[in-house]
Design an enzyme around this catalytic site. Structure first.
Site, PDB file in Angstrom:
ATOM      1  N   ASN A 156      38.526  41.532  38.966  1.00 10.07           N
ATOM      2  CA  ASN A 156      37.454  41.179  39.900  1.00 10.07           C
ATOM      3  C   ASN A 156      36.708  40.001  39.296  1.00 10.07           C
ATOM      4  O   ASN A 156      35.923  40.187  38.372  1.00 10.07           O
ATOM      5  CB  ASN A 156      36.526  42.392  40.092  1.00 10.07           C
ATOM      6  CG  ASN A 156      35.317  42.058  40.950  1.00 10.07           C
ATOM      7  OD1 ASN A 156      35.292  41.030  41.630  1.00 10.07           O
ATOM      8  ND2 ASN A 156      34.307  42.919  40.922  1.00 10.07           N
TER       9      ASN A 156
ATOM     10  N   HIS B   1      31.781  47.748  46.155  1.00  6.60           N
ATOM     11  CA  HIS B   1      31.405  47.490  44.762  1.00  6.60           C
ATOM     12  C   HIS B   1      29.902  47.721  44.611  1.00  6.60           C
ATOM     13  O   HIS B   1      29.121  47.422  45.513  1.00  6.60           O
ATOM     14  CB  HIS B   1      31.771  46.046  44.388  1.00  6.60           C
ATOM     15  CG  HIS B   1      31.693  45.791  42.920  1.00  6.60           C
ATOM     16  ND1 HIS B   1      30.490  45.612  42.276  1.00  6.60           N
ATOM     17  CD2 HIS B   1      32.652  45.729  41.963  1.00  6.60           C
ATOM     18  CE1 HIS B   1      30.726  45.450  40.973  1.00  6.60           C
ATOM     19  NE2 HIS B   1      32.035  45.519  40.763  1.00  6.60           N
TER      20      HIS B   1
ATOM     21  N   GLU C  16      33.615  53.477  39.096  1.00  2.00           N
ATOM     22  CA  GLU C  16      32.902  52.516  38.260  1.00  2.00           C
ATOM     23  C   GLU C  16      31.473  53.019  38.021  1.00  2.00           C
ATOM     24  O   GLU C  16      30.584  52.789  38.864  1.00  2.00           O
ATOM     25  CB  GLU C  16      32.836  51.156  38.949  1.00  2.00           C
ATOM     26  CG  GLU C  16      34.189  50.554  39.238  1.00  2.00           C
ATOM     27  CD  GLU C  16      34.116  49.036  39.320  1.00  2.00           C
ATOM     28  OE1 GLU C  16      34.769  48.382  38.518  1.00  2.00           O
ATOM     29  OE2 GLU C  16      33.370  48.533  40.174  1.00  2.00           O
TER      30      GLU C  16
ATOM     31  N   GLY D 101      36.272  43.459  35.361  1.00  2.00           N
ATOM     32  CA  GLY D 101      35.402  42.323  35.683  1.00  2.00           C
ATOM     33  C   GLY D 101      35.518  41.238  34.623  1.00  2.00           C
ATOM     34  O   GLY D 101      36.445  40.436  34.620  1.00  2.00           O
TER      35      GLY D 101
HETATM   36  C1  PEP Z   1      33.548  45.269  37.934  1.00  2.00           C
HETATM   37  O1  PEP Z   1      32.791  44.422  38.325  1.00  2.00           O
HETATM   38  O2  PEP Z   1      34.249  45.839  38.767  1.00  2.00           O
HETATM   39  C2  PEP Z   1      33.613  45.573  36.503  1.00  2.00           C
HETATM   40  C3  PEP Z   1      34.233  46.646  36.127  1.00  2.00           C
HETATM   41  O3  PEP Z   1      33.001  44.675  35.652  1.00  2.00           O
HETATM   42  P1  PEP Z   1      33.098  44.679  34.036  1.00  2.00           P
HETATM   43  O4  PEP Z   1      34.531  44.942  33.676  1.00  2.00           O
HETATM   44  O5  PEP Z   1      32.641  43.315  33.645  1.00  2.00           O
HETATM   45  O6  PEP Z   1      32.194  45.766  33.545  1.00  2.00           O
END
Ligand code: PEP
Length: 255
Positions: A9, A97, A169, A236
């Site tokens: 992402n 998200h 998440e 991310g």
């Molecule tokens: C995301 O935005 O879906 C995410 C998991 O971000 P990060 O890996 O930077 O924590």
């Protein structure tokens, strides 16, 4: 057999030229490593989608949007429809998200419409769920995630639910460098699968890919992917560098 998926992402990062460079690098590395049993997805900004779909080899990489409109078409200035996303050759869309939920007020009712538009256009949906820190501290994380699943997805008939990938998440882990432990991730993924089984039956639940997201990186991916209910990751920050993203893909491939 459910798919193993590593999805990047990019969020609102990379100009078109930078995005093209990154997509080329990821494409070359994935092909060189002959990654076959992991579905690799890159989630780019809208304006990158058409160009990046021309660059990547669809046998190795699928392209995803990070959002789509609630409506099919019409006078909605600034919006991008699911049909437009699909017309670029993209196969996936990330919906729900936590950044969209919290900064842009996307609630369950909005997400139901977005999921419907996406599925009408044959897009696979990566649907994000997860609790904020205060909810975990109050021991409400299971309740919160269940409500996001029930209210966002469970009005779908089983044949449509087959096109949903769930990404757990925990909001306190996104972009914070604070990862859920593999035990915390497995506990929630197991709960999500059980919740899906209660609604759609065990066979559908067993076929549903459940990804972990939240500061997943080259160092912790292996441990997270060793858990039986963690089918992959939504990545991310670590998806913005080809080597880091590739290390996570390799970790998934090797389990
Ligand atoms: C995301 O935005 O879906 C995410 C998991 O971000 P990060 O890996 O930077 O924590």
């Amino acid at each position: 057999m459910r798919k193993k998926i590593v999805a990047g992402n990019w969020k609102m990062n990379k100009t078109l030229q930078e995005g093209i460079e990154l997509a080329k690098e990821v494409n070359n590395k994935v092909k060189e490593a002959d990654i076959k049993n992991v579905t690799v997805v890159i989630g780019t900004p809208f304006i990158h989608l058409a160009e990046i779909n021309k660059i990547v080899d669809p046998n190795f990489i699928a392209v995803s949007a990070q959002n789509c409109a609630t409506e099919a078409s019409g006078a909605y200035t600034g919006e991008v429809s699911a049909a437009m996303v699909a017309s670029t050759g993209s196969k996936y869309v990330i919906l729900g998200h936590s950044e969209r939920r919290s900064y842009y007020g996307e609630n369950d009712a909005i997400l139901v419409k977005k999921v419907e538009r996406a599925l009408e256009n044959q897009l696979e949906v990566i649907f994000c769920v997860g609790e904020v820190l205060a909810e975990r501290e109050a021991n409400k994380h299971f309740e919160v995630v269940k409500s996001q699943l029930v209210n966002g997805l469970f009005s779908l008939p089983a044949e449509q639910f087959a096109h949903i990938v769930i990404a757990y998440e925990p909001v306190w882990a996104i972009g914070t460098g604070k990862t859920a432990t593999s035990t915390q991730a497995e506990e929630m993924h197991n709960f999500i699968r059980k919740t899906v089984a209660e609604k759609y039956g065990q066979a559908v639940a067993d076929n549903t890919s459940i990804l972990y997201g939240g500061s997943c990186n080259a160092k912790n991916a292996d441990e997270l992917f060793s858990q039986p209910n963690v089918d992959g990751g939504l990545i991310g920050g670590a998806s913005l560098k080809a080597d880091d993203f590739m290390a996570i893909i390799n970790a998934r491939q090797n389990h």
